[in-house]
Write a protein that holds these residues in place. Structure first.
Motif, PDB file in Angstrom:
ATOM      1  N   ASN A 142      26.008   5.168   2.715  1.00 41.75           N
ATOM      2  CA  ASN A 142      26.498   6.214   1.799  1.00 41.75           C
ATOM      3  C   ASN A 142      27.922   5.978   1.306  1.00 41.75           C
ATOM      4  OD1 ASN A 142      24.370   8.557   1.727  1.00 41.75           O
ATOM      5  ND2 ASN A 142      24.429   7.835   3.833  1.00 41.75           N
ATOM      6  N   HIS A 143      28.454   4.794   1.577  1.00 38.20           N
ATOM      7  CA  HIS A 143      29.832   4.464   1.218  1.00 38.20           C
ATOM      8  C   HIS A 143      30.799   5.569   1.662  1.00 38.20           C
ATOM      9  CE1 HIS A 143      32.983   2.839  -1.829  1.00 38.20           C
ATOM     10  NE2 HIS A 143      33.079   2.236  -0.673  1.00 38.20           N
ATOM     11  N   ALA A 144      30.786   5.805   2.976  1.00 38.89           N
ATOM     12  CA  ALA A 144      31.681   6.807   3.574  1.00 38.89           C
ATOM     13  C   ALA A 144      32.360   6.169   4.784  1.00 38.89           C
ATOM     14  CB  ALA A 144      30.893   8.034   4.002  1.00 38.89           C
ATOM     15  N   LEU A 145      33.494   6.721   5.158  1.00 39.20           N
ATOM     16  CA  LEU A 145      34.254   6.193   6.289  1.00 39.20           C
ATOM     17  C   LEU A 145      33.773   6.811   7.605  1.00 39.20           C
ATOM     18  CD1 LEU A 145      37.846   6.602   4.775  1.00 39.20           C
ATOM     19  CD2 LEU A 145      36.450   4.510   4.795  1.00 39.20           C
ATOM     20  N   LEU A 146      33.849   6.035   8.666  1.00 38.39           N
ATOM     21  CA  LEU A 146      33.616   6.578  10.001  1.00 38.39           C
ATOM     22  C   LEU A 146      34.973   6.685  10.707  1.00 38.39           C
ATOM     23  CD1 LEU A 146      31.616   7.435  12.263  1.00 38.39           C
ATOM     24  CD2 LEU A 146      31.694   5.062  13.058  1.00 38.39           C
TER      25      LEU A 146
END
Ligand SMILES: *Cc1c(COP(=O)(O)O)cnc(C)c1O
Length: 400
Positions: A218-222
């Motif tokens: 989802n092209h999100a940061l962890l």
């Protein structure tokens, strides 16, 4: 002054935003605390894991004196000779690219939130003011108005609104719920590898790996909050290291100073930290030379004394002993390393009275939520002292 008088003074002149056990501590040494009457207690809380290195560690006492007599604060208007070394040493120890130093844990979380959002706008391309951060039921990330705004603990919120929008709440440990909650505006997932204040909740094995995979898709940061679980507490330097994950950022605090001084930090990749430019963010005390000198020493102690490995070993030992206790009051014993929770049955009368009975027996710990007793001694504790503690814990749990 006697403890009764001191308690009365605190009640009269101090805000009543805490409900502490009525022991008035005057001195600490290693795993032991002494009250104003000279009574001795074993510390089984470690100031919520800020004192992983043990109380008044001699190397930190020496360091605070040395640096305190040399230079304490310049502000970031000028440079100081300790901050570059702390940043370098933290990056070498953790594998992250960059460090942003703050003071309290909540401030470092706020810093991470700003980074996540700005990354969302400038790198991911989310439309202005639409960024969403995924957070979890029973989370604890601190007490600022933005942070309590996404708490699921009613008391943390009541009377303090209106709150900051842009957070989506998802059940903790449920990967399908997380999967469904992503939107094109999700810029990051902010997660604790084990929920400390939430009740020592350990998610299913592989949960962080699965979250990381969802973040990639989802092209999100962890972003992982290791303020309580990190720096050895759970038996690794970071609790996320039980899994094959490489977060984009991690938030640390508490034991970063061994309990001497409020020091926190946000560590991240170049890509994430690259969103900050001069003037975007700051703190008068963040990165001050006293904090940095103390943190450098506190980190060296973690390494030199092998505290993460000791926590893994001591924690496994204590957990197995606790699991052997026969008591109809115990619902579950769980934890990782030396972050252990004993969940009591709903009809056990609440965890508080067990903590009070344990204090009477010479062991200080604190309930978290109604029904969980948390055990988190300094990581320096030895087997003999763990056995001493176990006898008292068993006595209270079996007899109350
Ligand atoms: C303690 C804690 C914080 C907040 O730290 P403060 O120094 O109290 O502001 C944030 N996140 C977690 C997981 C914590 O345990």
């Amino acid at each position: 002054m006697k403890s009764r008088e001191l308690i009365e003074l605190e009640e009269k002149f101090g805000a009543h935003n805490y409900f502490p056990l009525d022991v008035v501590i005057e001195r600490g040494e290693g795993v032991w605390l002494y009250d104003v009457h000279g009574n001795k207690y074993l510390d089984f809380l470690s100031a919520y894991s800020a004192v992983n290195q043990g109380h008044c560690h001699p190397r930190l006492v020496a360091k605070i004196k040395e640096q305190g007599g040399k230079l304490t604060l310049t502000s970031r208007a000028f440079r100081n000779d300790q901050l570059p070394l702390l940043c370098k040493e933290l990056c070498e120890l953790t594998g992250f690219d960059k460090v942003l130093p703050m003071n309290s844990g909540a401030e470092a979380v706020e810093t991470a939130i700003k980074a996540m959002r700005k990354w969302g706008y400038t790198v991911k391309g989310v439309e202005k003011d639409r960024a969403e951060i995924m957070v979890f039921h029973n989370n604890f990330h601190g007490r600022t108005t933005t942070i309590v705004g996404f708490s699921t603990e009613q008391q943390y919120q009541q009377g303090f609104g209106p709150f900051t929008p842009g957070f989506s709440l998802v059940p903790y440990g449920d990967i399908n719920a997380a999967k469904k909650a992503f939107t094109r505006n999700t810029v990051a997932v902010l997660v604790e590898p084990v929920q400390g204040e939430g009740g020592i909740n350990v998610p299913p094995a592989g949960y962080l790996e699965d979250l990381q995979e969802l973040c990639r898709q989802n092209h999100a940061l962890l972003i992982v909050d290791e303020i309580q679980t990190g720096l050895g507490r759970c038996g690794r330097l970071f609790a996320y290291q039980y899994e094959d994950v490489r977060p984009d950022g991690v938030i640390i605090g508490k034991a970063l100073s061994g309990g001497f001084y409020p020091v926190s930090a946000f560590l991240a990749s170049d890509e994430v930290m690259g969103v900050f430019h001069p003037g975007d963010h700051g703190s008068t005390f963040g990165g001050n030379p006293l904090a940095c000198a103390i943190s450098r020493e506190a980190l060296r102690i973690l390494v030199d004394e092998n505290l993460a490995a000791r926590a893994a070993e001591s924690g496994a030992y204590l957990l197995s002993r606790l699991a052997s206790i026969q008591s109809r009051h115990i619902k579950e014993v769980r934890g990782k390393g030396l972050l252990i929770g004993v969940e009591l049955e709903a009809d056990a009368g609440g965890a508080r009275r067990y903590c009070e009975a344990l204090a009477q027996a010479g062991l200080l710990c604190k309930e978290t939520h109604e029904n969980v007793v948390r055990f988190a001694p300094p990581l320096t504790i030895d087997k003999e002292t763990l056995d001493w503690a176990f006898v008292r814990i068993k006595g209270v749990l079996e007899n109350l």
